[in-house]
Design an enzyme around this catalytic site. Structure first.
Site, PDB file in Angstrom:
ATOM      1  N   GLY A 108      79.740  13.031  40.718  1.00 26.49           N
ATOM      2  CA  GLY A 108      79.003  12.182  41.643  1.00 26.49           C
ATOM      3  C   GLY A 108      79.920  11.722  42.768  1.00 26.49           C
ATOM      4  CD  GLU A 161      72.392   7.857  38.797  1.00 24.91           C
ATOM      5  OE1 GLU A 161      72.010   8.633  39.692  1.00 24.91           O
ATOM      6  OE2 GLU A 161      73.607   7.598  38.598  1.00 24.91           O
ATOM      7  CD  GLU A 205      76.421  13.411  34.316  1.00 25.19           C
ATOM      8  OE1 GLU A 205      77.267  13.632  35.181  1.00 25.19           O
ATOM      9  OE2 GLU A 205      75.305  12.919  34.574  1.00 25.19           O
ATOM     10  CG  ASN A 220      74.102  14.085  41.244  1.00 22.55           C
ATOM     11  OD1 ASN A 220      73.315  14.065  42.184  1.00 22.55           O
ATOM     12  ND2 ASN A 220      73.921  13.377  40.133  1.00 22.55           N
ATOM     13  CE  LYS A 228      75.270  10.080  40.779  1.00 21.42           C
ATOM     14  NZ  LYS A 228      75.669   9.051  39.837  1.00 21.42           N
ATOM     15  CB  SER A 276      84.364   7.940  36.254  1.00 27.53           C
ATOM     16  OG  SER A 276      83.395   6.921  36.395  1.00 27.53           O
ATOM     17  CG  HIS A 298      71.593  12.147  36.593  1.00 32.32           C
ATOM     18  ND1 HIS A 298      71.677  10.772  36.691  1.00 32.32           N
ATOM     19  CD2 HIS A 298      72.827  12.624  36.841  1.00 32.32           C
ATOM     20  CE1 HIS A 298      72.923  10.450  37.005  1.00 32.32           C
ATOM     21  NE2 HIS A 298      73.642  11.555  37.106  1.00 32.32           N
ATOM     22  N   GLY A 348      79.784   6.514  37.329  1.00 29.49           N
ATOM     23  CA  GLY A 348      79.945   5.598  38.454  1.00 29.49           C
ATOM     24  C   GLY A 348      80.713   4.332  38.119  1.00 29.49           C
TER      25      GLY A 348
END
Ligand code: PGA
Length: 247
Positions: A226, A94, A161, A9, A11, A205, A92, A167
């Site tokens: 990510g 976000e 997740e 991903n 992003k 992570s 997701h 992150g």
């Protein structure tokens, strides 16, 4: 035996040139017994698809709109995406938190992706406060039930997740992720989907140092990555770990 899946991903990162360089770099990984899915920003989808042409590397979108066509300025539908990619991430964290996407919208998106013949990578996970309060499984159940309310996709990937791990450099422990992945698998069965073939992957992570311990868990079938997917050496190491584990 479920084939491992490693999804990148990216992003809202990468220039066009950087995206192509990453995609070309991943060509060396093609042919391994791992499903590799690259999810670049929309604007690079076509170039990334072309860069991995003639390999078994798959392309995914990071998001999708729920209607097929219409006056929805700025949105992109599954019927448009299916010309370029086979997968789409849906839900997701976000999207849920920054863009306030509701489970009702996410369920429409899951349905749109499945209707187009694509495979949803449905991302679910508890945030810090639900984790601290011990409500993780209740959150996962609620998200999964609501997000699948409108359709039972023929093929589905669920990405577990935990929001607090994304992150942050602070991944969940493999044992905790396994407990949640097992719970998700039982929920998938309760929803009438094939729990044996549905892949449940972990995200948050993930790095080459920790990935093997996640893959050693019976209910974890890969990762949604990510940060580490933006480093071609790290991403290659992740895919190789999955291939090695799959022998
Ligand atoms: P991360 O992101 O690997 O950088 O934690 C994972 C994700 O957001 O899917």
């Amino acid at each position: 035996m479920r084939k491992p899946l490693v999804a990148a991903n990216w992003k809202m990162h990468t220039t066009g040139d950087e995206a192509i360089t990453l995609a070309r770099g991943s060509r060396d990984l093609a042919g391994m017994d791992v499903d590799i899915v690259l999810c670049p920003p929309f604007v690079w989808l076509e170039r990334v698809r072309d860069a991995v042409q003639d390999t078994n590397i798959q392309i995914g979108a990071q998001n999708v709109f729920w209607a097929d066509w219409g006056a929805y300025t700025g949105e992109i539908s599954a019927l448009q995406l299916v010309e370029l990619c086979r997968y789409s991430i849906v839900g997701h964290s976000e999207r849920r938190h920054v863009f306030r996407e509701s489970d009702a919208e996410i369920s429409r998106k899951v349905k749109a992706v499945a209707r187009a013949g694509m495979v949803p990578i449905l991302a679910i996970g508890e945030d810090d406060s639900d984790y601290d309060a011990g409500h993780a499984q209740a959150v996962l159940r609620s998200q999964l039930v609501k997000d699948l309310a409108l359709c039972r996709p023929e093929q589905l990937v669920v990405a577990y997740e935990p929001v607090w791990a994304i992150g942050t450099g602070r991944p969940a422990s493999p044992e905790y992720a396994e407990e949640m992945a097992g719970f998700i698998r039982s929920m998938v069965a309760a929803e009438g989907l094939d729990a044996e073939t549905t892949r449940v992957i972990y995200g948050g992570s993930v790095t080459p140092d920790t990935f093997e311990d996640f893959l050693n868990q019976p209910n974890i079938d890969g990762a949604l990555v990510g940060g580490a997917s933006l480093d071609s050496d790290d991403f290659a190491a992740l895919v190789r770990t999955a291939a090695h584990q799959n022998v």
